[in-house]
Design a protein around this motif. Structure first.
Motif, mmCIF file in Angstrom:
data_model
loop_
_atom_site.group_PDB
_atom_site.id
_atom_site.type_symbol
_atom_site.label_atom_id
_atom_site.label_comp_id
_atom_site.label_asym_id
_atom_site.label_seq_id
_atom_site.Cartn_x
_atom_site.Cartn_y
_atom_site.Cartn_z
ATOM 1 N N MET A 172 0.845 -1.197 0.000
ATOM 2 C CA MET A 172 0.000 0.000 0.000
ATOM 3 C C MET A 172 0.876 1.242 0.000
ATOM 4 S SD MET A 172 -2.945 1.047 2.757
ATOM 5 C CE MET A 172 -3.899 2.530 2.556
ATOM 6 N N SER A 173 0.583 2.220 -0.855
ATOM 7 C CA SER A 173 1.410 3.414 -0.973
ATOM 8 C C SER A 173 0.858 4.542 -0.116
ATOM 9 C CB SER A 173 1.478 3.861 -2.438
ATOM 10 O OG SER A 173 2.088 2.862 -3.221
ATOM 11 N N SER A 174 1.737 5.501 0.190
ATOM 12 C CA SER A 174 1.343 6.664 0.969
ATOM 13 C C SER A 174 0.729 7.700 0.051
ATOM 14 C CB SER A 174 2.566 7.255 1.673
ATOM 15 O OG SER A 174 3.435 7.810 0.705
ATOM 16 N N GLU A 175 0.319 8.844 0.638
ATOM 17 C CA GLU A 175 -0.262 9.919 -0.158
ATOM 18 C C GLU A 175 0.717 10.469 -1.177
ATOM 19 O OE1 GLU A 175 -1.808 12.826 2.497
ATOM 20 O OE2 GLU A 175 -3.334 11.491 3.356
ATOM 21 N N THR A 176 2.017 10.313 -0.929
ATOM 22 C CA THR A 176 3.021 10.807 -1.874
ATOM 23 C C THR A 176 3.285 9.795 -2.990
ATOM 24 O OG1 THR A 176 4.869 9.835 -0.634
ATOM 25 C CG2 THR A 176 4.161 12.061 -0.003
ATOM 26 N N GLY A 177 2.622 8.665 -2.937
ATOM 27 C CA GLY A 177 2.855 7.633 -3.935
ATOM 28 C C GLY A 177 3.971 6.690 -3.573
ATOM 29 N N ALA A 178 4.587 6.870 -2.412
ATOM 30 C CA ALA A 178 5.701 6.028 -1.996
ATOM 31 C C ALA A 178 5.202 4.848 -1.170
ATOM 32 C CB ALA A 178 6.697 6.850 -1.188
ATOM 33 N N HIS A 179 5.916 3.767 -1.257
ATOM 34 C CA HIS A 179 5.618 2.563 -0.474
ATOM 35 C C HIS A 179 6.042 2.797 0.975
ATOM 36 C CE1 HIS A 179 5.965 -1.578 0.967
ATOM 37 N NE2 HIS A 179 5.330 -1.988 -0.102
ATOM 38 N N PRO A 180 5.271 2.360 1.964
ATOM 39 C CA PRO A 180 5.716 2.511 3.357
ATOM 40 C C PRO A 180 7.040 1.772 3.588
ATOM 41 C CG PRO A 180 3.399 1.876 3.268
ATOM 42 C CD PRO A 180 3.933 1.727 1.873
ATOM 43 N N LEU A 181 7.939 2.393 4.332
ATOM 44 C CA LEU A 181 9.216 1.756 4.647
ATOM 45 C C LEU A 181 8.975 0.455 5.403
ATOM 46 C CD1 LEU A 181 12.387 1.985 4.834
ATOM 47 C CD2 LEU A 181 11.995 3.016 7.087
ATOM 48 N N PRO A 182 9.456 -0.686 4.888
ATOM 49 C CA PRO A 182 9.280 -1.948 5.629
ATOM 50 C C PRO A 182 10.130 -1.943 6.900
ATOM 51 C CG PRO A 182 9.901 -2.337 3.322
ATOM 52 C CD PRO A 182 10.159 -0.887 3.616
ATOM 53 N N LEU A 183 9.501 -2.142 8.030
ATOM 54 C CA LEU A 183 10.205 -2.231 9.300
ATOM 55 C C LEU A 183 10.131 -3.670 9.800
ATOM 56 C CD1 LEU A 183 8.916 1.024 11.031
ATOM 57 C CD2 LEU A 183 11.148 0.653 9.964
ATOM 58 N N PRO A 184 11.110 -4.083 10.603
ATOM 59 C CA PRO A 184 11.098 -5.458 11.105
ATOM 60 C C PRO A 184 9.805 -5.779 11.842
ATOM 61 C CG PRO A 184 13.202 -4.418 11.552
ATOM 62 C CD PRO A 184 12.296 -3.333 11.050
ATOM 63 N N ARG A 185 9.308 -6.972 11.627
ATOM 64 C CA ARG A 185 8.136 -7.476 12.344
ATOM 65 C C ARG A 185 8.528 -8.851 12.885
ATOM 66 N NH1 ARG A 185 5.675 -5.831 7.622
ATOM 67 N NH2 ARG A 185 4.773 -7.858 7.094
ATOM 68 N N GLU A 186 9.172 -8.821 14.062
ATOM 69 C CA GLU A 186 9.782 -10.029 14.588
ATOM 70 C C GLU A 186 8.774 -11.120 14.920
ATOM 71 O OE1 GLU A 186 10.561 -6.992 15.600
ATOM 72 O OE2 GLU A 186 12.720 -6.752 15.937
ATOM 73 N N GLN A 187 7.537 -10.729 15.234
ATOM 74 C CA GLN A 187 6.555 -11.761 15.524
ATOM 75 C C GLN A 187 6.231 -12.579 14.288
ATOM 76 O OE1 GLN A 187 5.858 -12.569 18.399
ATOM 77 N NE2 GLN A 187 6.036 -10.814 19.756
ATOM 78 N N VAL A 188 6.469 -11.984 13.108
ATOM 79 C CA VAL A 188 6.238 -12.686 11.846
ATOM 80 C C VAL A 188 7.536 -13.303 11.337
ATOM 81 C CG1 VAL A 188 5.451 -12.451 9.458
ATOM 82 C CG2 VAL A 188 4.351 -11.118 11.275
ATOM 83 N N CYS A 189 8.603 -12.501 11.305
ATOM 84 C CA CYS A 189 9.934 -12.957 10.878
ATOM 85 C C CYS A 189 10.919 -12.610 11.987
ATOM 86 C CB CYS A 189 10.341 -12.295 9.566
ATOM 87 S SG CYS A 189 9.383 -12.852 8.146
#
Length: 412
Positions: free
Chosen positions: A1-18
């Protein structure tokens, strides 16, 4: 999902998943969009670089990609990337200005020969902390990793143990995404006052500690260092040496307990500890990336980058790049050593990396042998990971065991 600027949200670590690698979408981004426009938590847009070769290129070329915005201004609001560079902010400098600081810090803490002088100290602290463990379960982060890191830093700088709360508080505030600038200053100013007295004392009565060596080198420099510059160097060493090292130790032990076959290898053969250290550093490389700014119009992997654009060099994504490391998500302490990016690359590599390696290697050579029955005291799914920070890992590590064996000299 992109932000209002058209950029993709910065992926941050999600340790509960990975728990021991980048967010799941990073592999797809690295494969399909290795230089991707992203929106960052602090509101800036940046180019996210995820392939090993490209990350290494960014970090190794300060002429094209400057450190001026600071390391974490894309995720920490208390470190705005457009803030003026103040006296002593050496981590935001490049070229000759930065090298002036590096030449002072290196003889005090980076030189391998000097690091070796600390080996008996680190071993003693590790063994004393293990001797002091009471019957489990205990929080290994609170009872072992944190005290180890703070004790070693206190020994290096010859800071009395009762005063270490100053730099523990600064470290927690500095790397916490919920800390604003005013709150950070409230912690930093008392520390600077304390260090002012400490530096002045070491100038009058020098010893062989890191602050004394820093002060001597700073006075002898072609352009002598001011007191504020010395204070900021010492404060940076204190803060970074505590929180990041303690979290890496805790995170590394968790990874080994999650992979008991690897823990067993270390238990049977402590000489594997140096290789295990490098493998854990690679596997657990910090996940929010390192911020840079382009100084000229350039390109990365065929993508145009304009002067003034921010760039996030995702070292964790790079250290999980299958083009560089075979089966990168697998923990293998016997993996042939490769040039991971856990401590960065280029002139801004972490100056305290030798000490951090020494601490982690000592733990890995000692802990599995002395507590061979070490295990989690709760299901892995109940481990809570740190959030809103650039220092990742478990908040707590509840462990238990059957017995703690007596100390002996490790083989590594």
């Amino acid at each position: 999902m992109s932000s209002e600027t058209g950029a993709h949200p910065l992926p941050l670590p999600r340790e509960q998943v990975c728990p021991f690698g980048p967010a799941p979408e990073v592999a797809e981004i690295r494969r399909d969009s290795p230089v991707l426009r992203v929106s960052c938590p602090t509101g800036i847009d940046a180019w996210l670089v995820t392939r090993y070769a490209d990350v290494r290129e960014v970090l190794g070329d300060p002429v094209r990609f400057s450190s001026r915005p600071g390391i974490s201004g894309h995720v920490l609001a208390n470190q705005p990337p457009d803030a003026p560079i103040e006296e002593g902010d050496f981590h935001r400098m490049d070229g000759p200005e930065y090298l002036r600081y590096r030449r002072v810090v290196a003889p005090a803490i980076t030189a391998v020969k000097r690091t070796e002088l600390f080996r008996p100290v680190v071993q003693r602290v590790v063994d004393e902390l293990l001797d002091a463990l009471e019957a489990g379960p205990v929080d290994l982060h609170e009872e072992f990793a944190g005290p180890l890191a703070s004790s070693v830093i206190a020994e290096l700088l010859d800071v009395p143990h009762e005063d270490r709360s100053f730099f523990c508080d600064l470290a927690r505030a500095l790397f916490d995404g919920t800390t604003d600038v005013a709150e950070l200053d409230a912690v930093r100013l008392p520390l600077f006052g304390y260090l002012h007295e400490l530096v002045a004392q070491r100038v009058r009565e020098p010893g062989d500690d890191v602050i004394s060596v820093l002060a001597a080198k700073a006075r002898a420099a072609t352009r002598p260092f001011t007191e504020l510059e010395l204070l900021k160097i010492a404060a940076g060493l204190l803060a970074a040496g505590f929180d990041t090292t303690a979290s890496t130790i805790t995170y590394g032990v968790l990874a080994l307990l999650r992979h008991p076959d690897q823990f067993a290898l270390l238990r049977e053969d402590p000489s594997l500890a140096p290789g295990a250290t490098e493998e854990l550093l690679r596997l657990l490389t910090g996940g929010s990336g390192v911020l840079r700014v382009a100084t000229v119009d350039t390109e990365l992997a065929g993508t145009p980058i304009a002067a003034g654009d921010y760039v996030v060099a995702a070292a964790q994504a790079a250290d999980h790049d299958p083009e560089q490391f075979a089966d990168p998500g697998r923990l293998d302490i016997t993996r042939p050593r490769g040039p991971h990016l856990a401590f960065g690359h280029g002139p801004h590599q972490c100056p305290g990396q030798h000490i951090a390696r020494l601490e982690l290697t000592t733990v890995l050579a000692t802990l599995p042998r002395r507590i061979p029955s070490l295990r989690l005291a709760v299901p892995f799914e109940e481990i809570e990971f740190r959030a809103e920070t650039v220092v990742f890992g478990p908040r707590r590590l509840p462990v238990t065991w059957d017995e703690v064996l007596p100390a002996e000299q490790p083989r590594f």
